[in-house]
Design a protein around this motif. Structure first.
Motif, PDB file in Angstrom:
ATOM      1  N   MET A   1      -9.909   2.613   3.082  1.00 59.58           N
ATOM      2  CA  MET A   1      -9.702   1.482   2.176  1.00 59.58           C
ATOM      3  C   MET A   1      -8.204   1.251   2.014  1.00 59.58           C
ATOM      4  N   LEU A   2      -7.809   0.003   2.061  1.00 62.28           N
ATOM      5  CA  LEU A   2      -6.401  -0.359   1.970  1.00 62.28           C
ATOM      6  C   LEU A   2      -6.048  -0.856   0.579  1.00 62.28           C
ATOM      7  N   PHE A   3      -4.858  -0.481   0.098  1.00 66.60           N
ATOM      8  CA  PHE A   3      -4.378  -1.026  -1.166  1.00 66.60           C
ATOM      9  C   PHE A   3      -4.316  -2.551  -1.110  1.00 66.60           C
ATOM     10  N   ASN A   4      -3.980  -3.071   0.066  1.00 59.40           N
ATOM     11  CA  ASN A   4      -3.795  -4.516   0.230  1.00 59.40           C
ATOM     12  C   ASN A   4      -5.073  -5.186   0.735  1.00 59.40           C
ATOM     13  N   SER A   5      -6.200  -4.841   0.103  1.00 61.27           N
ATOM     14  CA  SER A   5      -7.484  -5.439   0.492  1.00 61.27           C
ATOM     15  C   SER A   5      -8.250  -5.855  -0.757  1.00 61.27           C
ATOM     16  N   GLN A   6      -9.087  -6.847  -0.620  1.00 59.51           N
ATOM     17  CA  GLN A   6      -9.864  -7.335  -1.749  1.00 59.51           C
ATOM     18  C   GLN A   6     -10.880  -6.311  -2.265  1.00 59.51           C
ATOM     19  N   PRO A   7     -11.585  -5.557  -1.413  1.00 59.71           N
ATOM     20  CA  PRO A   7     -12.507  -4.540  -1.959  1.00 59.71           C
ATOM     21  C   PRO A   7     -11.812  -3.532  -2.865  1.00 59.71           C
ATOM     22  N   PHE A   8     -10.595  -3.139  -2.489  1.00 64.97           N
ATOM     23  CA  PHE A   8      -9.861  -2.185  -3.318  1.00 64.97           C
ATOM     24  C   PHE A   8      -9.466  -2.814  -4.650  1.00 64.97           C
ATOM     25  N   LEU A   9      -8.894  -4.015  -4.595  1.00 60.89           N
ATOM     26  CA  LEU A   9      -8.347  -4.640  -5.804  1.00 60.89           C
ATOM     27  C   LEU A   9      -9.433  -5.147  -6.745  1.00 60.89           C
ATOM     28  N   LEU A  10     -10.514  -5.679  -6.194  1.00 65.52           N
ATOM     29  CA  LEU A  10     -11.513  -6.343  -7.026  1.00 65.52           C
ATOM     30  C   LEU A  10     -12.705  -5.463  -7.390  1.00 65.52           C
ATOM     31  N   LEU A  11     -12.918  -4.376  -6.644  1.00 61.70           N
ATOM     32  CA  LEU A  11     -14.071  -3.512  -6.916  1.00 61.70           C
ATOM     33  C   LEU A  11     -13.662  -2.080  -7.240  1.00 61.70           C
ATOM     34  N   PHE A  12     -13.054  -1.416  -6.274  1.00 63.32           N
ATOM     35  CA  PHE A  12     -12.754   0.005  -6.424  1.00 63.32           C
ATOM     36  C   PHE A  12     -11.874   0.273  -7.635  1.00 63.32           C
ATOM     37  N   LEU A  13     -10.720  -0.372  -7.709  1.00 66.34           N
ATOM     38  CA  LEU A  13      -9.754  -0.059  -8.765  1.00 66.34           C
ATOM     39  C   LEU A  13     -10.296  -0.336 -10.166  1.00 66.34           C
ATOM     40  N   PRO A  14     -10.888  -1.495 -10.438  1.00 66.25           N
ATOM     41  CA  PRO A  14     -11.412  -1.715 -11.801  1.00 66.25           C
ATOM     42  C   PRO A  14     -12.484  -0.700 -12.209  1.00 66.25           C
ATOM     43  N   VAL A  15     -13.385  -0.360 -11.277  1.00 68.74           N
ATOM     44  CA  VAL A  15     -14.453   0.592 -11.595  1.00 68.74           C
ATOM     45  C   VAL A  15     -13.874   1.975 -11.879  1.00 68.74           C
ATOM     46  N   VAL A  16     -12.917   2.414 -11.055  1.00 70.16           N
ATOM     47  CA  VAL A  16     -12.323   3.736 -11.241  1.00 70.16           C
ATOM     48  C   VAL A  16     -11.560   3.810 -12.554  1.00 70.16           C
ATOM     49  N   LEU A  17     -10.794   2.783 -12.868  1.00 66.63           N
ATOM     50  CA  LEU A  17     -10.052   2.766 -14.132  1.00 66.63           C
ATOM     51  C   LEU A  17     -11.006   2.825 -15.329  1.00 66.63           C
ATOM     52  N   ALA A  18     -12.040   2.001 -15.298  1.00 70.14           N
ATOM     53  CA  ALA A  18     -12.992   1.973 -16.416  1.00 70.14           C
ATOM     54  C   ALA A  18     -13.663   3.331 -16.601  1.00 70.14           C
ATOM     55  N   GLY A  19     -14.123   3.943 -15.512  1.00 65.05           N
ATOM     56  CA  GLY A  19     -14.768   5.245 -15.606  1.00 65.05           C
ATOM     57  C   GLY A  19     -13.815   6.322 -16.096  1.00 65.05           C
ATOM     58  N   PHE A  20     -12.575   6.279 -15.635  1.00 62.33           N
ATOM     59  CA  PHE A  20     -11.584   7.283 -16.037  1.00 62.33           C
ATOM     60  C   PHE A  20     -11.345   7.266 -17.546  1.00 62.33           C
ATOM     61  N   PHE A  21     -11.142   6.080 -18.112  1.00 62.10           N
ATOM     62  CA  PHE A  21     -10.830   6.012 -19.538  1.00 62.10           C
ATOM     63  C   PHE A  21     -12.075   6.210 -20.413  1.00 62.10           C
ATOM     64  N   LEU A  22     -13.234   5.761 -19.943  1.00 63.84           N
ATOM     65  CA  LEU A  22     -14.458   5.988 -20.722  1.00 63.84           C
ATOM     66  C   LEU A  22     -14.795   7.481 -20.796  1.00 63.84           C
ATOM     67  N   LEU A  23     -14.696   8.163 -19.649  1.00 66.30           N
ATOM     68  CA  LEU A  23     -14.987   9.600 -19.635  1.00 66.30           C
ATOM     69  C   LEU A  23     -13.890  10.400 -20.325  1.00 66.30           C
ATOM     70  N   GLY A  24     -12.641   9.917 -20.185  1.00 63.66           N
ATOM     71  CA  GLY A  24     -11.519  10.645 -20.765  1.00 63.66           C
ATOM     72  C   GLY A  24     -11.581  10.747 -22.271  1.00 63.66           C
ATOM     73  N   ARG A  25     -12.239   9.801 -22.935  1.00 58.04           N
ATOM     74  CA  ARG A  25     -12.367   9.870 -24.394  1.00 58.04           C
ATOM     75  C   ARG A  25     -13.192  11.066 -24.832  1.00 58.04           C
ATOM     76  N   ARG A  26     -14.177  11.431 -24.006  1.00 57.94           N
ATOM     77  CA  ARG A  26     -15.071  12.522 -24.364  1.00 57.94           C
ATOM     78  C   ARG A  26     -14.644  13.851 -23.739  1.00 57.94           C
ATOM     79  N   SER A  27     -14.228  13.800 -22.483  1.00 59.79           N
ATOM     80  CA  SER A  27     -13.926  15.046 -21.774  1.00 59.79           C
ATOM     81  C   SER A  27     -12.893  14.799 -20.678  1.00 59.79           C
TER      82      SER A  27
END
Length: 503
Positions: A1-27
């Motif tokens: 996966m490339l940083f300069n690609s739409q799958p990374f920017l529009l799917l991978f990154l938002p999902v990973v960020l959301a999961g990281f901060f949601l889980l980080g609140r608890r553990s």
């Protein structure tokens, strides 16, 4: 996966960020597992068959690190370093060695990022044996090695730099400033890649891929286009890695700081691929003896270090010569410094940049024969030539121009003009504009943003100092970054690999 690609920017990154901060609140540990799993998915997206290799390497090095932590042993450290180097050697150098020995060449595919995760883990083992690093949680070690912003093209990380940040519970809460700084740096890096580097590539490829014996101006146009393409490609990746990591509240070490403004070749290496330079200094040059055993031994150590640094970049004689040239450059620099002869900074910058460009030919050329022919053209061996279209424009000056040894070749001048126009525009940005770290310096985007270069001396021409063109979280800067982001997105129709992925 490339940083300069739409799958990374529009799917991978938002999902990973959301999961990281949601889980980080608890553990925080669960958030670390999530980010590590996402990083493995990011890596496996290229080619899933290399995931077992990466995971095997991580597990074995983690277990060996635990052994070294409880019972430090130089013998076990040597076993671990040798095992890592053997794996790297098989995948990266077996074909080269077989071809050099005129043996059947094995069909081996180079795993993406193997050089980076191998060196990262070698540094971890050495630091653990010396009591400088300690990791008890496998989730944290897995994240340390596979952390996706750095995994495939650096920087080379130290455990002591990264894991204390993940132990800080504050990073698991999203902060508006981290997002503003991270997005700004990422957008700037993406612009370097898709708006500048990718548009310089055709001009460099047209000359290098043509072969033959290029004339002086044609050869220099091609090598300058490549020099600036590589600059913006690697600088862009480095910025994107720092920006992405800042979104998670984590700072990566600085890896790129205006190297073409360097006045010496030592300064160049303090600003180009800074973490690799640091690794080679700390884990190769210094163990060899550094400069502690006289001048002759120092020059030998420099040459060995740079030859191996050249081989790290690629398995081929061109890379060996490229590393050897830089070893020679460093030896000449230290010999010149011992004479204490004054040389103006601009003259020194010019000499350094020209020397670097000559070496880049071996980095880019397809084979040694082509590289030598290209260097001959850069040196004027094939004369000076212009497109035929220029002859009619010169008018009465034509006889004088021809007396100067300038000839003409078939074809129009549009390609020639376009190449040199692109080179001039890129040079203006490189030499006249502040770099990303200078613009963002007030917000310390990287671990050593306000510090010195990789070897502890000041960076190239104040490459770390704040710029008058300083970024601030204002509406005006928001508009500027928004426009650049839009231009970036419009240029993502044909995402291309980063040049350092092949190393």
């Amino acid at each position: 996966m490339l940083f300069n690609s739409q799958p990374f920017l529009l799917l991978f990154l938002p999902v990973v960020l959301a999961g990281f901060f949601l889980l980080g609140r608890r553990s925080p540990v669960a958030a670390a597992w999530w980010l590590a799993a996402a990083s493995l998915f990011f890596y496996g997206y290229w080619n899933p068959r290399f995931l077992p290799l990466l995971l095997t390497s991580v597990v074995l090095n983690y277990r060996l690190g635990a052994l070294l932590r409880s019972r430090p042993s130089r013998r076990w450290l040597a076993v671990g370093v040798a095992a890592n180097l053997l794996a790297l050697g098989w995948f990266k150098y077996a074909g080269f060695l077989a071809a050099s020995a005129h043996l059947p060449v094995p069909d081996i595919v180079l795993p993406v990022g193997i050089s980076f995760f191998t060196f990262t883990q070698i540094a971890f083992l050495v630091d653990t044996c010396e009591g400088k690093a300690s990791e008890g949680r496998f989730a944290h070690y897995l994240l340390f090695v596979t952390y996706f912003p750095h995994l495939v093209a650096g920087p080379v990380l130290h455990h002591k730099e990264m894991m204390p940040q993940f132990a800080n519970r504050a990073i698991y809460r999203p902060r508006a400033l981290d997002f503003a700084v991270g997005v700004t740096i990422f957008v700037a890096g993406l612009a370097k890649k898709v708006l500048i580097a990718d548009n310089l590539a055709p001009y460099a490829n047209a000359v290098f891929n043509h072969g033959g014996n290029p004339s002086l101006l044609l050869a220099w146009g091609g090598v300058l286009a490549y020099a600036f393409q590589l600059y913006f490609d690697f600088s862009g990746y480095s910025d994107m890695a720092i920006g992405l990591s800042r979104l998670f509240g984590v700072r990566l070490p600085l890896n790129f700081a205006s190297p073409y403004k360097a006045a010496t070749i030592s300064e160049f290496w303090r600003c180009w691929h800074m973490t690799l330079s640091r690794f080679l200094r700390d884990y190769l040059y210094m163990p060899l003896g550094g400069n502690r055993h006289g001048k002759a031994r120092r020059y030998v150590n420099l040459m060995v270090t740079m030859l191996l640094g050249g081989l790290w970049h690629g398995a081929g004689w061109n890379f060996v010569i490229w590393g050897g040239l830089h070893g020679i450059y460093l030896a000449i620099h230290h010999a010149w410094s011992a004479l204490r002869l004054p040389l103006g900074r601009r003259a020194a910058m010019t000499i350094t940049f020209v020397a670097v460009c000559y070496a880049w030919v071996f980095f880019r050329a397809a084979d040694l024969h082509g590289a030598l022919a290209y260097v001959a053209g850069m040196s004027g061996a094939n004369g000076i030539a212009l497109p035929d279209a220029f002859a009619s424009r010169l008018g009465g000056l034509l006889p004088r121009v021809e007396r100067w040894g300038i000839t003409f070749y078939g074809g129009g001048g549009s390609q020639f003009i376009d190449t040199w126009s692109a080179v001039a525009a890129a040079a203006a940005i490189v030499f006249l504009c502040p770099n990303t770290q200078q613009i963002m310096a007030r917000f310390a985007p990287a671990l050593d943003s306000g510090a010195s270069g990789a070897s502890g001396a000041s960076g190239a021409s104040g490459a770390h100092r704040p710029s008058r063109l300083a970024w601030a979280p204002t509406r005006a800067w928001g508009v500027v970054i928004g426009v650049i982001a839009l231009l970036d997105l419009l240029s993502l129709n044909r995402p291309s690999d980063f040049l350092y992925f092949q190393f």
